[in-house]
Design an enzyme around this catalytic site. Sequence first.
Site, PDB file in Angstrom:
ATOM      1  N   GLU A 192      -1.210  -9.800  -1.715  1.00 24.74           N
ATOM      2  CA  GLU A 192      -2.649 -10.064  -1.757  1.00 24.74           C
ATOM      3  C   GLU A 192      -3.178 -10.015  -3.184  1.00 24.74           C
ATOM      4  O   GLU A 192      -4.028 -10.826  -3.575  1.00 24.74           O
ATOM      5  CB  GLU A 192      -3.382  -9.049  -0.879  1.00 24.74           C
ATOM      6  N   ALA A 225       0.841  -1.200   0.000  1.00 29.92           N
ATOM      7  CA  ALA A 225       0.000   0.000   0.000  1.00 29.92           C
ATOM      8  C   ALA A 225       0.873   1.246   0.000  1.00 29.92           C
ATOM      9  O   ALA A 225       2.041   1.221   0.388  1.00 29.92           O
ATOM     10  CB  ALA A 225      -0.894   0.006   1.228  1.00 29.92           C
ATOM     11  N   GLU A 278       2.120  -6.140   7.401  1.00 30.33           N
ATOM     12  CA  GLU A 278       1.230  -5.134   7.981  1.00 30.33           C
ATOM     13  C   GLU A 278       1.358  -4.993   9.494  1.00 30.33           C
ATOM     14  O   GLU A 278       1.186  -3.892  10.040  1.00 30.33           O
ATOM     15  CB  GLU A 278      -0.232  -5.457   7.614  1.00 30.33           C
ATOM     16  N   GLY A 293      -0.293  -5.477   0.110  1.00 25.87           N
ATOM     17  CA  GLY A 293      -1.306  -5.493  -0.948  1.00 25.87           C
ATOM     18  C   GLY A 293      -0.814  -6.108  -2.236  1.00 25.87           C
ATOM     19  O   GLY A 293      -1.609  -6.606  -3.037  1.00 25.87           O
TER      20      GLY A 293
END
Length: 267
Positions: free
Chosen positions: A121, A73, A141, A118
């Site tokens: 993911e 992110a 994270e 991300g």
Amino acid sequence: MASESAGLTLANVLYEKKGSIAYVTVNRPKVLNALNTPTWSDLRKAFEDARGDAAVRGVILTGAGDKAFIAGADISELAQVSAVEAEQSSRFGQEVLDVIENLGKPVIAAVNGFALGGGCETAMACTIRIAVEAAKFGQPEVALGLVPGGGGTQRLPRLVGKGRALQLILSGEMITAQEAYRIGLVNEIVPAAELIQRAEAILTKIASNAPIAIKFALEAANKGMETSQSEGLLLEASYFGLCAATEDKKEGTTAFLEKRTPQFRGR
């Protein structure tokens, strides 16, 4: 600067189609292709276009440059969000990845570098993951005081098992492509110079098969993972029956008996 890609105006994603393959490239190399809200929006537009184009039989997703697939992110954006905004951001990203996972067409993540947070993911939402030897994966994270918000707590255990997934999520550690391959997170490791070529070869092989069968096989596997095995078997049988009613099934079986290459039409 926004660019026109396959008729779409996209600021942070390059999107083009060549033959039966659509190419989606996250194009923010200066920040290692980090995901911010405009980039998520661009990804959604590109994949929705690919989903709606019958000529597209598969998609290759990668990152610009040679350092990162998607490094995670955009922390500068993330640092400013409130609790409510963070939840909304998580749901939006999850929705985009749901489009990718349930596209009805195979999506190959061509992981050319860092795939963290991300980025990991996003790769997990793809049908198949191939990586260069120098690629790195992780869900860091917790080191930011957060949990994965783009499906990491759900897809990672399904791919590699609960124990391995929790070790990665709770430690926040980064693993090599070789370790990712060992635990089943990555399908193949290839030399960097052959990454896109190998992804194209996989999609070309898949595209030689019946389009409806490919779509239903993807749906059966994806939906079956969300239910019990007995319910999944019922789902499989229903898709098997639906395929049996298609012209492609008639063509496929006839071609086999006649010892010729089938000519599938997707109907």
